[in-house]
Scaffold this motif. Structure first.
Motif, PDB file in Angstrom:
ATOM      1  N   GLU A 280      40.376  43.067  17.935  1.00 20.60           N
ATOM      2  CA  GLU A 280      41.329  43.548  19.142  1.00 20.60           C
ATOM      3  C   GLU A 280      41.839  44.781  18.966  1.00 20.60           C
ATOM      4  OE1 GLU A 280      41.881  41.802  21.742  1.00 20.60           O
ATOM      5  OE2 GLU A 280      41.050  39.819  21.578  1.00 20.60           O
ATOM      6  N   GLU A 324      47.934  52.681  23.504  1.00 19.55           N
ATOM      7  CA  GLU A 324      48.135  51.645  24.611  1.00 19.55           C
ATOM      8  C   GLU A 324      46.647  51.804  25.432  1.00 19.55           C
ATOM      9  OE1 GLU A 324      52.476  50.376  25.860  1.00 19.55           O
ATOM     10  OE2 GLU A 324      51.832  52.137  26.367  1.00 19.55           O
ATOM     11  N   ARG A 329      46.001  47.916  26.425  1.00 17.03           N
ATOM     12  CA  ARG A 329      47.130  46.868  26.415  1.00 17.03           C
ATOM     13  C   ARG A 329      48.372  47.502  26.693  1.00 17.03           C
ATOM     14  NH1 ARG A 329      45.464  41.496  25.533  1.00 17.03           N
ATOM     15  NH2 ARG A 329      43.655  41.398  24.299  1.00 17.03           N
ATOM     16  N   ASP A 330      49.552  46.766  27.018  1.00 12.58           N
ATOM     17  CA  ASP A 330      50.794  47.193  27.366  1.00 12.58           C
ATOM     18  C   ASP A 330      51.759  46.666  26.023  1.00 12.58           C
ATOM     19  OD1 ASP A 330      53.356  48.025  28.153  1.00 12.58           O
ATOM     20  OD2 ASP A 330      53.033  46.977  30.059  1.00 12.58           O
ATOM     21  N   ASP A 333      54.400  44.090  26.999  1.00 14.66           N
ATOM     22  CA  ASP A 333      54.133  43.167  27.329  1.00 14.66           C
ATOM     23  C   ASP A 333      53.998  42.092  26.139  1.00 14.66           C
ATOM     24  OD1 ASP A 333      52.697  41.126  29.654  1.00 14.66           O
ATOM     25  OD2 ASP A 333      51.868  40.830  27.559  1.00 14.66           O
ATOM     26  N   ASP A 335      52.811  39.222  25.491  1.00 13.85           N
ATOM     27  CA  ASP A 335      51.296  38.540  24.641  1.00 13.85           C
ATOM     28  C   ASP A 335      50.642  39.661  24.228  1.00 13.85           C
ATOM     29  OD1 ASP A 335      51.897  36.000  25.469  1.00 13.85           O
ATOM     30  OD2 ASP A 335      50.745  36.288  27.474  1.00 13.85           O
ATOM     31  N   ASP A 336      50.572  40.854  24.846  1.00  9.57           N
ATOM     32  CA  ASP A 336      49.880  41.897  24.413  1.00  9.57           C
ATOM     33  C   ASP A 336      50.405  42.451  22.906  1.00  9.57           C
ATOM     34  OD1 ASP A 336      48.184  42.173  26.424  1.00  9.57           O
ATOM     35  OD2 ASP A 336      49.015  43.800  27.065  1.00  9.57           O
ATOM     36  N   ARG A 337      51.741  42.336  22.771  1.00  5.88           N
ATOM     37  CA  ARG A 337      52.099  42.829  21.234  1.00  5.88           C
ATOM     38  C   ARG A 337      51.921  42.058  20.500  1.00  5.88           C
ATOM     39  NH1 ARG A 337      58.056  45.357  22.677  1.00  5.88           N
ATOM     40  NH2 ARG A 337      58.599  45.087  20.561  1.00  5.88           N
ATOM     41  N   ILE A 340      48.064  42.350  19.353  1.00  7.44           N
ATOM     42  CA  ILE A 340      48.107  43.670  18.538  1.00  7.44           C
ATOM     43  C   ILE A 340      48.561  43.291  17.418  1.00  7.44           C
ATOM     44  CG2 ILE A 340      48.722  46.003  18.574  1.00  7.44           C
ATOM     45  CD1 ILE A 340      48.667  46.196  21.682  1.00  7.44           C
TER      46      ILE A 340
END
Length: 356
Positions: A280, A324, A329-330, A333, A335-337, A340
């Motif tokens: 990821e 990003e 990815r954001d 956000d 879930d994105d954090r 990552i």
């Protein structure tokens, strides 16, 4: 540990027979016994008595005289650079194995004839250390079975050790040797990769720190278990804690299973799962990965992250923006954090195998 009363009596008798200051150490230069000193002593002997162990530089110096393989007393001249007086090192050997060293400060009176008066006592001390070593080896075989993942193998052994107990895993070192038989009595140990120990839970941290210090590597401590029959579960945790200690400086050099938080989940993952997480963040360059990880470790606090990285806050924002875009990815956000952050931690655990 060793029957210190018997060793102390032997050292006192050697000092009396020879009329010299004497200390007895194990093979890793840990002090086991010494006689009362009435004459002037040098810095080295003073530090050994106070710290219970010689420094690394002093050990290297003495080993340069071949004491580990010597068959008899080795005369070591005075050395002003190391602040030491002339002394004699008498290896404590039994059946061609060196188990420790007897040290004698030599004012010039310890001739070969004088030393011969203590030969029987030296043999007695060497035999005592050898017996302790053999007892530890037998305990190591029991421990290997007790920590096995095979229920049948575990069922074939038992230990007389009241709970709670905790397992300890210590990474071995090819450059250093730890004399496992010098650990406190009641601690089971076996060699291997990693070195395995089982100790009363209240002694586990002390044992882990002692061996980690000898090897200069890392150690992990498993959670306590009331029943020693469940020690294999603590051993599994100790190995996973060691894995974390070796890859995450914040937990090094000795990691306790109970202190690892979410890292416990990461330590349980196999390489395939870790590779999936690490994929990821594969698009990040090294600088970007470092920036994002520090930022997320600090809970998204930009000012603290910039200070930790030694950059201006605008530079931090610039790097985060590039990351990003590279990941699509954001970082605002949740879930994105999470994806990552876990991916970056997985990279640490995979180490060099990412390219394998």
């Amino acid at each position: 540990m060793h029957n210190t009363a018997d060793l102390q009596e032997t050292v006192d008798e050697i000092a009396r027979v020879l009329g010299a200051s004497a200390t007895l150490e194990d093979r890793s230069f840990r002090l086991l016994a010494y006689n009362a000193q009435h004459d002037e002593i040098d810095t080295v002997r003073q530090e050994v008595i106070l710290r219970r162990r010689a420094s690394g530089a002093v050990r290297d110096y003495f080993e340069g005289f071949g004491i580990a393989k010597a068959l008899g007393p080795v005369r070591i001249p005075a050395d002003h650079d190391h602040h030491l007086k002339a002394r004699i090192c008498w290896p404590l050997r039994h059946r061609d194995v060196t188990y420790g060293y007897l040290w004698l400060l030599d004012s010039g009176n310890l001739t070969d004839d004088v030393l011969a008066r203590a030969a029987g006592l030296v043999t007695q001390a060497a035999l005592a250390l050898a017996h302790e070593a053999r007892s530890r080896q037998d305990a190591g075989r029991v421990l290997r079975a007790l920590l096995s993942g095979d229920p049948e193998e575990r069922g074939g052994v038992s230990v007389d050790m009241p709970g709670p107990v905790a397992a300890v895993a210590v990474r071995e070192s090819p450059e250093r040797v730890a004399t496992l038989w010098t650990l406190p009595r009641g601690v089971l140990a076996r060699t291997g990769s990693p070195v395995a120990l089982l100790a009363p839970a209240q002694l586990a941290a002390e044992v882990a720190q002692t061996l980690q210090g000898v090897y200069g590597t890392a150690a992990g401590i498993g959670g306590p278990r009331r029943d020693p029959a469940d020690a294999w579960r603590s051993w599994r945790e100790a190995q996973q804690a060691l894995r974390i200690a070796e890859h995450f400086p914040r937990f090094a050099p000795v990691a306790r299973w109970e202190d690892l938080g979410v890292h416990r989940l990461l330590a349980r993952l196999g390489r395939d799962d870790l590779r999936e997480l690490a994929a990821e963040v594969a698009a990040l360059e090294a600088e970007q990965a470092r920036t994002v990880e520090v930022y997320l470790d600090l809970g998204g606090h930009a000012q603290k992250a910039a200070a930790e990285l030694g950059v201006h806050r605008q530079t931090l924002y610039y790097r985060l923006g590039k990351a990003e875009r590279a990941l699509n990815r954001d970082l605002d956000d949740g879930d994105d954090r999470l994806v990552i952050h876990l991916g970056l931690k997985a990279v640490h655990l995979l180490g060099d195998s990412m390219n394998g």
